[in-house]
Design a protein around this motif. Sequence first.
Motif, PDB file in Angstrom:
ATOM      1  N   VAL A 124     -22.350  37.506   9.635  1.00  0.00           N
ATOM      2  CA  VAL A 124     -21.162  38.228  10.108  1.00  0.00           C
ATOM      3  C   VAL A 124     -20.911  39.481   9.270  1.00  0.00           C
ATOM      4  N   VAL A 125     -20.833  39.314   7.947  1.00  0.00           N
ATOM      5  CA  VAL A 125     -20.479  40.436   7.078  1.00  0.00           C
ATOM      6  C   VAL A 125     -21.676  41.363   6.839  1.00  0.00           C
ATOM      7  N   GLU A 126     -22.762  40.818   6.287  1.00  0.00           N
ATOM      8  CA  GLU A 126     -23.918  41.649   5.942  1.00  0.00           C
ATOM      9  C   GLU A 126     -24.527  42.320   7.170  1.00  0.00           C
ATOM     10  N   GLN A 127     -24.687  41.565   8.260  1.00  0.00           N
ATOM     11  CA  GLN A 127     -25.302  42.132   9.465  1.00  0.00           C
ATOM     12  C   GLN A 127     -24.276  42.784  10.392  1.00  0.00           C
ATOM     13  N   LYS A 128     -23.023  42.814   9.972  1.00  0.00           N
ATOM     14  CA  LYS A 128     -21.943  43.452  10.731  1.00  0.00           C
ATOM     15  C   LYS A 128     -21.950  42.992  12.189  1.00  0.00           C
ATOM     16  N   CYS A 129     -21.929  41.672  12.359  1.00  0.00           N
ATOM     17  CA  CYS A 129     -22.052  41.085  13.689  1.00  0.00           C
ATOM     18  C   CYS A 129     -20.935  40.070  13.904  1.00  0.00           C
ATOM     19  N   ALA A 130     -19.959  40.464  14.688  1.00  0.00           N
ATOM     20  CA  ALA A 130     -18.854  39.550  14.981  1.00  0.00           C
ATOM     21  C   ALA A 130     -19.298  38.568  16.060  1.00  0.00           C
ATOM     22  N   TYR A 131     -19.439  37.310  15.684  1.00  0.00           N
ATOM     23  CA  TYR A 131     -19.819  36.281  16.640  1.00  0.00           C
ATOM     24  C   TYR A 131     -19.277  34.941  16.164  1.00  0.00           C
ATOM     25  N   GLN A 132     -19.284  33.953  17.040  1.00  0.00           N
ATOM     26  CA  GLN A 132     -18.754  32.624  16.742  1.00  0.00           C
ATOM     27  C   GLN A 132     -19.853  31.788  16.091  1.00  0.00           C
ATOM     28  N   ASP A 133     -19.872  31.731  14.771  1.00  0.00           N
ATOM     29  CA  ASP A 133     -20.898  30.970  14.051  1.00  0.00           C
ATOM     30  C   ASP A 133     -20.733  29.465  14.269  1.00  0.00           C
ATOM     31  N   CYS A 134     -19.513  28.979  14.222  1.00  0.00           N
ATOM     32  CA  CYS A 134     -19.254  27.548  14.460  1.00  0.00           C
ATOM     33  C   CYS A 134     -19.325  27.315  15.967  1.00  0.00           C
ATOM     34  N   ASP A 135     -20.544  27.003  16.424  1.00  0.00           N
ATOM     35  CA  ASP A 135     -20.819  26.932  17.854  1.00  0.00           C
ATOM     36  C   ASP A 135     -20.843  25.519  18.417  1.00  0.00           C
ATOM     37  N   GLY A 136     -20.427  24.533  17.618  1.00  0.00           N
ATOM     38  CA  GLY A 136     -20.407  23.157  18.084  1.00  0.00           C
ATOM     39  C   GLY A 136     -21.744  22.442  17.953  1.00  0.00           C
ATOM     40  N   LYS A 137     -22.774  23.142  17.534  1.00  0.00           N
ATOM     41  CA  LYS A 137     -24.107  22.541  17.439  1.00  0.00           C
ATOM     42  C   LYS A 137     -24.384  21.898  16.079  1.00  0.00           C
ATOM     43  N   ASP A 138     -23.626  22.260  15.073  1.00  0.00           N
ATOM     44  CA  ASP A 138     -23.866  21.738  13.726  1.00  0.00           C
ATOM     45  C   ASP A 138     -23.761  20.219  13.648  1.00  0.00           C
ATOM     46  N   LYS A 139     -22.880  19.642  14.435  1.00  0.00           N
ATOM     47  CA  LYS A 139     -22.677  18.191  14.391  1.00  0.00           C
ATOM     48  C   LYS A 139     -23.896  17.424  14.890  1.00  0.00           C
ATOM     49  N   ASN A 140     -24.766  18.091  15.652  1.00  0.00           N
ATOM     50  CA  ASN A 140     -25.972  17.465  16.192  1.00  0.00           C
ATOM     51  C   ASN A 140     -27.229  18.059  15.570  1.00  0.00           C
ATOM     52  N   ALA A 141     -27.128  18.515  14.343  1.00  0.00           N
ATOM     53  CA  ALA A 141     -28.249  19.196  13.691  1.00  0.00           C
ATOM     54  C   ALA A 141     -28.643  18.496  12.397  1.00  0.00           C
ATOM     55  N   TYR A 142     -29.873  18.787  12.001  1.00  0.00           N
ATOM     56  CA  TYR A 142     -30.326  18.481  10.642  1.00  0.00           C
ATOM     57  C   TYR A 142     -30.136  19.768   9.853  1.00  0.00           C
ATOM     58  N   HIS A 143     -29.598  19.658   8.657  1.00  0.00           N
ATOM     59  CA  HIS A 143     -29.338  20.821   7.821  1.00  0.00           C
ATOM     60  C   HIS A 143     -30.268  20.748   6.617  1.00  0.00           C
ATOM     61  N   LEU A 144     -31.165  21.721   6.524  1.00  0.00           N
ATOM     62  CA  LEU A 144     -32.132  21.789   5.434  1.00  0.00           C
ATOM     63  C   LEU A 144     -31.683  22.901   4.505  1.00  0.00           C
ATOM     64  N   PHE A 145     -31.495  22.571   3.235  1.00  0.00           N
ATOM     65  CA  PHE A 145     -30.995  23.584   2.313  1.00  0.00           C
ATOM     66  C   PHE A 145     -31.553  23.408   0.915  1.00  0.00           C
ATOM     67  N   TYR A 146     -31.589  24.522   0.189  1.00  0.00           N
ATOM     68  CA  TYR A 146     -32.110  24.574  -1.169  1.00  0.00           C
ATOM     69  C   TYR A 146     -30.953  24.829  -2.116  1.00  0.00           C
ATOM     70  N   THR A 147     -30.865  24.020  -3.134  1.00  0.00           N
ATOM     71  CA  THR A 147     -29.785  24.127  -4.112  1.00  0.00           C
ATOM     72  C   THR A 147     -30.364  24.544  -5.464  1.00  0.00           C
ATOM     73  N   ALA A 148     -29.722  25.508  -6.097  1.00  0.00           N
ATOM     74  CA  ALA A 148     -30.087  25.947  -7.444  1.00  0.00           C
ATOM     75  C   ALA A 148     -28.800  26.118  -8.244  1.00  0.00           C
TER      76      ALA A 148
END
Length: 148
Positions: free
Chosen positions: A28-52
């Motif tokens: 949204v901020v860096e790419q200057k793109c206003a859109y609905q990120d919370c699209d309802g799909k997260d609840k049915n997703a696997y979230h892969l992330f790297y923590t440091a």
Amino acid sequence: MAWSIKKFNQLSTEEIYEILQMRNEVFVVEQKCAYQDCDGKDKNAYHLFYTAKGKIISYLRILEKGISYKEISIGRVLTKKEYRNKGLIREGMLMAIHFIEENLGENSIRISAQEYLKGFYKSLGFKEVSQVYLEDDIPHIEMLYSSN
């Protein structure tokens, strides 16, 4: 420093907050793109992330078949700006592909890639399957990975 993969209901509230904050920071901020990120799909997703150092710095989500496409899909692929160009996205994508093939038993993955990244995705085995189109005013292309 470690990779984790979790379903939505396995994420802590702190992890959810960090993921959403990072996605908004980049898309949204860096790419200057206003859109609905919370699209309802997260609840049915696997979230892969790297923590440091206790913070999530790289992320993607895996959506099961039928949520965005008839195939499994990968999206919301990102790394925090200060950690880019260190191979985290390649590592994360390879882990996601392996997880999909080994744990979910699927061999086809569809993505909607920003056009400027098609060379990167081709290097992972994805092929262009659409013409360029605008998604939120950013040129995208559908790409398909198939291991058979």
